[in-house]
Design a protein around this motif. Structure first.
Motif, mmCIF file in Angstrom:
data_model
loop_
_atom_site.group_PDB
_atom_site.id
_atom_site.type_symbol
_atom_site.label_atom_id
_atom_site.label_comp_id
_atom_site.label_asym_id
_atom_site.label_seq_id
_atom_site.Cartn_x
_atom_site.Cartn_y
_atom_site.Cartn_z
ATOM 1 N N PHE A 196 0.843 -1.197 0.000
ATOM 2 C CA PHE A 196 0.000 0.000 0.000
ATOM 3 C C PHE A 196 0.871 1.237 0.000
ATOM 4 N N GLU A 197 0.249 2.347 -0.366
ATOM 5 C CA GLU A 197 0.938 3.630 -0.245
ATOM 6 C C GLU A 197 -0.063 4.736 0.064
ATOM 7 N N PRO A 198 0.184 5.552 1.090
ATOM 8 C CA PRO A 198 -0.610 6.762 1.283
ATOM 9 C C PRO A 198 -0.303 7.719 0.129
ATOM 10 N N THR A 199 -1.334 8.316 -0.436
ATOM 11 C CA THR A 199 -1.152 9.179 -1.598
ATOM 12 C C THR A 199 -1.775 10.544 -1.321
ATOM 13 N N ILE A 200 -0.978 11.580 -1.510
ATOM 14 C CA ILE A 200 -1.434 12.943 -1.282
ATOM 15 C C ILE A 200 -1.614 13.661 -2.616
ATOM 16 N N THR A 201 -2.743 14.323 -2.777
ATOM 17 C CA THR A 201 -2.953 15.216 -3.920
ATOM 18 C C THR A 201 -2.585 16.621 -3.461
ATOM 19 N N VAL A 229 5.208 14.272 4.924
ATOM 20 C CA VAL A 229 6.292 13.328 4.645
ATOM 21 C C VAL A 229 6.927 12.840 5.945
ATOM 22 N N ILE A 230 7.162 13.749 6.866
ATOM 23 C CA ILE A 230 7.770 13.388 8.149
ATOM 24 C C ILE A 230 6.864 12.431 8.924
ATOM 25 N N LEU A 231 5.542 12.674 8.901
ATOM 26 C CA LEU A 231 4.598 11.784 9.581
ATOM 27 C C LEU A 231 4.661 10.372 9.001
ATOM 28 N N MET A 232 4.769 10.266 7.690
ATOM 29 C CA MET A 232 4.851 8.948 7.057
ATOM 30 C C MET A 232 6.129 8.218 7.467
ATOM 31 N N ILE A 233 7.224 8.951 7.544
ATOM 32 C CA ILE A 233 8.501 8.347 7.936
ATOM 33 C C ILE A 233 8.437 7.878 9.390
ATOM 34 N N LYS A 234 7.888 8.714 10.262
ATOM 35 C CA LYS A 234 7.814 8.364 11.687
ATOM 36 C C LYS A 234 6.969 7.127 11.931
ATOM 37 N N ASN A 235 5.985 6.884 11.076
ATOM 38 C CA ASN A 235 5.117 5.716 11.252
ATOM 39 C C ASN A 235 5.584 4.514 10.437
ATOM 40 N N ASN A 236 6.814 4.600 9.933
ATOM 41 C CA ASN A 236 7.472 3.477 9.261
ATOM 42 C C ASN A 236 6.762 3.024 7.989
ATOM 43 N N PHE A 237 6.105 3.961 7.310
ATOM 44 C CA PHE A 237 5.565 3.631 5.997
ATOM 45 C C PHE A 237 6.726 3.572 5.005
ATOM 46 N N LYS A 238 6.661 2.629 4.083
ATOM 47 C CA LYS A 238 7.773 2.388 3.175
ATOM 48 C C LYS A 238 7.786 3.348 1.986
ATOM 49 N N LYS A 239 6.615 3.837 1.605
ATOM 50 C CA LYS A 239 6.562 4.712 0.433
ATOM 51 C C LYS A 239 5.318 5.584 0.506
ATOM 52 N N ILE A 240 5.342 6.668 -0.242
ATOM 53 C CA ILE A 240 4.176 7.528 -0.382
ATOM 54 C C ILE A 240 4.015 7.893 -1.848
ATOM 55 N N GLY A 241 2.771 8.201 -2.228
ATOM 56 C CA GLY A 241 2.489 8.624 -3.589
ATOM 57 C C GLY A 241 2.142 10.108 -3.620
ATOM 58 N N ILE A 242 2.461 10.739 -4.740
ATOM 59 C CA ILE A 242 2.163 12.157 -4.922
ATOM 60 C C ILE A 242 1.370 12.350 -6.199
ATOM 61 N N ARG A 243 0.290 13.108 -6.096
ATOM 62 C CA ARG A 243 -0.410 13.613 -7.275
ATOM 63 C C ARG A 243 -0.390 15.133 -7.213
ATOM 64 N N ILE A 244 -0.346 15.756 -8.360
ATOM 65 C CA ILE A 244 -0.399 17.212 -8.444
ATOM 66 C C ILE A 244 -1.795 17.609 -8.901
ATOM 67 N N ILE A 245 -2.391 18.573 -8.222
ATOM 68 C CA ILE A 245 -3.744 19.016 -8.562
ATOM 69 C C ILE A 245 -3.817 19.474 -10.015
ATOM 70 N N ASN A 283 15.909 9.824 0.339
ATOM 71 C CA ASN A 283 16.687 8.724 0.893
ATOM 72 C C ASN A 283 16.067 8.132 2.153
ATOM 73 N N ASP A 284 15.017 8.766 2.660
ATOM 74 C CA ASP A 284 14.357 8.298 3.881
ATOM 75 C C ASP A 284 13.085 7.509 3.604
ATOM 76 N N ILE A 285 12.447 7.773 2.472
ATOM 77 C CA ILE A 285 11.213 7.080 2.113
ATOM 78 C C ILE A 285 11.068 7.124 0.596
ATOM 79 N N GLN A 286 10.516 6.078 0.036
ATOM 80 C CA GLN A 286 10.297 6.057 -1.412
ATOM 81 C C GLN A 286 9.137 6.990 -1.752
#
Length: 355
Positions: free
Chosen positions: A157-162, A175-191, A223-226
């Motif tokens: 899974f990946e949390p994804t922010i628009t 981004v910092i919240l995702m790293i602190k909770n040990n999520f491996k990756k996040i997704g980005i969408r641009i509005i 380098n901290d999260i994909q």
């Protein structure tokens, strides 16, 4: 900017790599930035849906992504479709707002064949996420289910922010919240100004400087999260100004670190550098990396160089421009510069800008 880019010749593909199917337009939220303007009942019939899935499964694409609307509002049909695709060795992914997940549903999805879920999370706290999603409990439910997915570890899974004008100020905190909770990756969408986002464009739309800020944050934490851009790079090109933003460098003295000296070979392509080429430290270009520069008027391989920016190479079909640096600010014409950089710029639609 080409690192990690996989080029596949279309002549070798028997089908598209991926299909995205909006299995429903119904949604349990009314997000301000929804690209699809989801929420009405204009849906494909079950018969039409299963016929479509059977036909697509015969093409053997790499992946089918089910989206919406909120696809879990049609969980039964979703599960049935996923089973069909699994039987035909087609990978399945899902885009969801995450509010309808629970442990039982996650196991159902995993057993049926869902391999990955993209969960929309538009901020690091309830204030920004709930505002954008139009629901006072959206953040609490979605984040709870993200933690559940992270603990179960049975579906990727990946949390994804628009990212939009409302939440860009919270992007680094996200981004910092995702790293602190040990999520491996996040997704980005641009509005983009599509669907309901078009109706709210005055509140939501970004400008080019916002895109540069996003690139800076991505570069800072890569380098901290994909960090994955989930949509086409056209989303970035949409925000590109009509002319180069590099004009601020013209006639300024800069230091260039040479990482591709004269006569060296490009690390990825069959190109030999007929000029010294490098980057200007402590700068950021449109691709999130340092600003690149050609050095002209020097005929030995260099390690570093100080000179004046005499020209900009504005690439009309790329997201980053290049600088031209020399110790001789008035010696070269546009035509001469164009001839000197042709060994690499021939692959782009570019123009020379001088003061």
């Amino acid at each position: 900017m080409w690192e990690g880019l996989i080029i596949i010749n279309a002549m070798y593909l028997s089908a598209p790599l991926q299909f995205v199917i909006n299995i429903t337009n119904k949604c349990n939220l009314r997000c301000l930035h929804c690209f699809n303007n989801s929420g009405n009942d204009d849906d494909i019939t079950e018969k039409e849906l299963y016929k479509l899935i059977m036909n697509i499964s015969q093409l053997k694409p790499y992946n089918i992504c089910f989206s919406g609307g909120e696809p879990l509002l049609k969980k039964t049909e979703l599960i049935n479709c996923t089973r069909i695709l699994k039987q035909n060795n087609v990978r399945v992914s899902l885009a969801s707002n995450g509010m309808l997940l629970n442990k039982e549903v996650i196991y159902e999805l995993a057993i049926s064949g869902v391999r990955e879920i993209s969960i929309s999370l538009d901020g690091p706290n309830k204030y920004v996420h709930n505002y954008l999603r139009g629901d006072n409990f959206a953040f609490t439910e979605t984040f709870k289910n993200l933690m559940l997915l992270n603990n179960l570890k049975i579906i990727d899974f990946e949390p994804t922010i628009t990212i939009n004008k409302v939440n860009i100020i919270n992007f680094e905190e996200f981004v910092i919240l995702m790293i602190k909770n040990n999520f491996k990756k996040i997704g980005i969408r641009i509005i983009l100004p599509l669907g309901r986002a078009l109706n709210n464009k005055d509140v939501l739309m970004l400008n080019y400087e916002d895109i540069r800020y996003i690139s800076k944050i991505v570069n800072k934490y890569k380098n901290d999260i994909q960090i994955i851009f989930n949509d086409s790079i056209n989303h970035l090109l949409y925000y590109r100004k009509g002319e180069s933003i590099m004009r601020e460098y013209l006639n300024k003295k800069v230091k260039v670190i040479v990482d591709r000296p004269l006569c060296s070979k490009h690390p990825e392509h069959e190109i030999y550098y007929l000029l010294n080429y490098g980057y200007i430290p402590n700068t950021i270009s449109e691709d999130g990396e340092e600003v690149d520069a050609y050095i002209i008027g020097e005929f030995q391989p260099l390690e570093e160089f100080e000179g004046v920016v005499i020209a900009i190479i504005h690439r009309k079909n790329d997201i980053e421009d290049k600088l031209v640096v020399s110790k001789h600010p008035h010696k070269y014409s546009k035509e001469q510069i164009q001839a000197l950089v042709e060994f690499q710029e021939r692959f782009f639609d570019s123009e020379i800008i001088m003061s």
